[in-house]
Motif scaffolding. Structure first.
Motif, mmCIF file in Angstrom:
data_model
loop_
_atom_site.group_PDB
_atom_site.id
_atom_site.type_symbol
_atom_site.label_atom_id
_atom_site.label_comp_id
_atom_site.label_asym_id
_atom_site.label_seq_id
_atom_site.Cartn_x
_atom_site.Cartn_y
_atom_site.Cartn_z
ATOM 1 N N HIS A 205 1.290 -1.731 0.272
ATOM 2 C CA HIS A 205 0.063 -0.129 -0.095
ATOM 3 C C HIS A 205 0.668 1.531 0.018
ATOM 4 O O HIS A 205 0.431 2.659 0.697
ATOM 5 N N SER A 206 2.584 1.459 -0.049
ATOM 6 C CA SER A 206 3.022 2.876 -0.654
ATOM 7 C C SER A 206 2.758 3.048 0.608
ATOM 8 O O SER A 206 2.697 4.591 0.530
ATOM 9 N N PRO A 322 -1.423 5.458 -14.021
ATOM 10 C CA PRO A 322 -0.074 4.656 -13.234
ATOM 11 C C PRO A 322 0.815 6.388 -12.695
ATOM 12 O O PRO A 322 1.341 7.189 -13.155
ATOM 13 N N PHE A 323 1.031 6.469 -11.270
ATOM 14 C CA PHE A 323 2.120 7.573 -11.243
ATOM 15 C C PHE A 323 3.364 7.613 -11.349
ATOM 16 O O PHE A 323 3.670 6.447 -11.636
ATOM 17 N N ASP A 324 4.384 8.745 -12.092
ATOM 18 C CA ASP A 324 5.770 8.653 -12.249
ATOM 19 C C ASP A 324 6.407 8.422 -10.977
ATOM 20 O O ASP A 324 6.403 9.446 -9.812
ATOM 21 N N GLU A 332 -1.367 0.758 -6.648
ATOM 22 C CA GLU A 332 -1.518 1.664 -7.303
ATOM 23 C C GLU A 332 -0.225 1.292 -8.787
ATOM 24 O O GLU A 332 0.325 0.913 -7.771
ATOM 25 N N SER A 333 -0.626 1.298 -9.804
ATOM 26 C CA SER A 333 -0.114 0.943 -11.005
ATOM 27 C C SER A 333 1.161 2.711 -10.639
ATOM 28 O O SER A 333 0.762 3.523 -10.262
ATOM 29 N N VAL A 365 2.815 -2.897 -12.142
ATOM 30 C CA VAL A 365 1.307 -3.085 -12.213
ATOM 31 C C VAL A 365 0.667 -2.689 -11.463
ATOM 32 O O VAL A 365 0.663 -3.730 -10.136
ATOM 33 N N GLY A 366 -0.127 -2.369 -11.139
ATOM 34 C CA GLY A 366 -1.734 -2.521 -9.950
ATOM 35 C C GLY A 366 -2.618 -3.186 -10.051
ATOM 36 O O GLY A 366 -2.667 -3.907 -11.375
ATOM 37 N N VAL A 367 -3.498 -2.796 -9.119
ATOM 38 C CA VAL A 367 -4.889 -3.548 -9.585
ATOM 39 C C VAL A 367 -5.813 -3.237 -9.740
ATOM 40 O O VAL A 367 -7.315 -2.953 -9.237
#
Length: 384
Positions: A205-206, A322-324, A332-333, A365-367
């Motif tokens: 979950h970052s 996607p976040f950079d 999250e991607s 790649v996220g969900v």
């Protein structure tokens, strides 16, 4: 619990039944001071730095259960896991064999600091067992590889590495961050110590930084003693979040496996993309091996747009989902250029030797919905 039912082990492995005061969710034990029975060994004192408080013991049991190992240890970061494990098995004058494609932090640690500790090391190709014996010396004590390499997602001859280590009296270590215990459990393949950046998939979950060392009880205890002296301990609040994240690990990774393969297949058919690296693709050089070893191909892929560095950056700027950002393994991607982030500490020559070109783009790649991810990359490719 059945060895193959990772979903159940993720939820119930290491749990206390009943929990303290009947709690289903194991609580945070923040205390640093505990009463000491007479005759207690120093490393068995209940103290956060000594990795022995109730919260830590609970988390260690969950980590071990997931990998099917005897014992586990949580650390303050993935690099703390790697450095602690290496310090626990190497002494001054010792020699290490190490896979030739490594996470940038591990590569930098060895190339910039191994000599400070009196270690020497030799890079080996994990795909070529016939070359390993020539790299042995009388002082070789251990071998370190990655289950799926970062960022080219290669898969080496992993069971052969473990067998080679046993045959030559070496401690075998493997970084299993990219594969996760959902897709691959190295202990069953014969590895002594399994390492993770728990910041990534294990937590998912970052929102924390953590690491893990799991394996047989003897080697993990040596790692715990080393960690106790170095002080790279995970605090109870981060440990609570990690334990919570572990319960959904199997669900998240299954979804990421499917999403990454779907996205890789889409990108492989696009003329704007010159190269797609994902072990789930039949075109990947290690596809057959990954199919035999793993229960899933992972949520990571890397690509090289046809237009070079400028196209790579334009793609990163054009995607909307996607976040950079340079991390990986979250819900999250994320998208990044490793040459500018995770592998920026390496020299350009070393990066090129590994195939980490300036135009390489890594995607975690996220969900999210796979349809939405594909649509997002389709519109982004349309801007190139």
């Amino acid at each position: 619990m059945d060895e193959d039912r990772i979903e159940t082990r993720a939820v119930h492995g290491g749990e206390r039944r009943p929990g303290p005061e009947g709690s289903v969710v194991y609580p945070i034990y923040q205390g640093t001071v505990y009463s000491v029975p007479s005759g207690t060994d120093y490393h068995d004192l209940r103290y956060i730095r000594l990795n022995s408080t109730p919260s830590q013991s609970y988390l260690h049991d969950k980590l071990a259960a997931l990998e099917g190992a005897e014992a586990g240890l949580a650390t303050a970061s993935g690099m703390a896991a790697i450095t602690t494990a290496l310090h626990s098995v190497l002494r001054s004058g010792d020699h290490l064999l190490v896979g030739d494609c490594l996470y940038g932090g591990t590569h930098d640690f060895l190339t910039q600091h191994a000599a400070d500790f009196g270690w020497t090391f030799t890079f080996i190709d994990p795909h070529r067992p016939e070359t390993w014996e020539a790299a042995l010396t009388a002082k070789t004590k251990a071998v370190l590889v990655e289950s799926i390499t970062n960022p080219l997602v290669r898969v080496g001859r992993l069971p052969e590495v473990a067998a080679f280590a046993r045959a030559n009296g070496l401690v075998s270590l493997i970084d299993n961050t990219f594969a996760t215990p959902v897709n691959f459990r190295p202990v069953t393949a014969g590895f002594d110590l399994v390492l993770h950046s728990a910041t990534k998939y294990l937590n998912g979950h970052s929102d924390i930084v953590a690491g893990a060392v799991v394996g047989d009880a003897e080697h993990v205890e040596r790692a715990r003693t080393t960690s106790n002296h170095f002080g790279g301990t995970l605090d109870p609040h981060a440990g609570f979040l990690l334990a919570r994240g572990l319960k959904t690990l199997a669900l998240r990774v299954r979804a990421q496996n499917e999403n990454a393969l779907r996205l890789a297949e889409f990108l492989a058919d696009r003329p704007e993309v010159a190269e797609v690296n994902h072990p789930g693709l039949a075109s990947h050089p290690d596809h057959q091996r990954a199919s035999e070893l793993f229960d899933g191909f992972g949520g990571m892929l890397s690509i090289r747009p046809a237009g070079g560095v400028s196209a790579a950056q334009k793609l990163i700027d054009a995607v909307r989902l996607p976040f950079d950002a340079p991390s990986l393994g979250g819900v999250e991607s994320l998208i990044t250029r490793p040459a500018a982030t995770s592998h920026a500490g390496m020299s350009p020559q070393d990066r090129l030797a590994l195939g980490v070109t300036d135009d390489l783009v890594r995607i975690s790649v996220g969900v999210e919905s796979p349809e939405d991810l594909v649509a997002d990359f389709e519109q982004a490719l349309g801007t190139l």
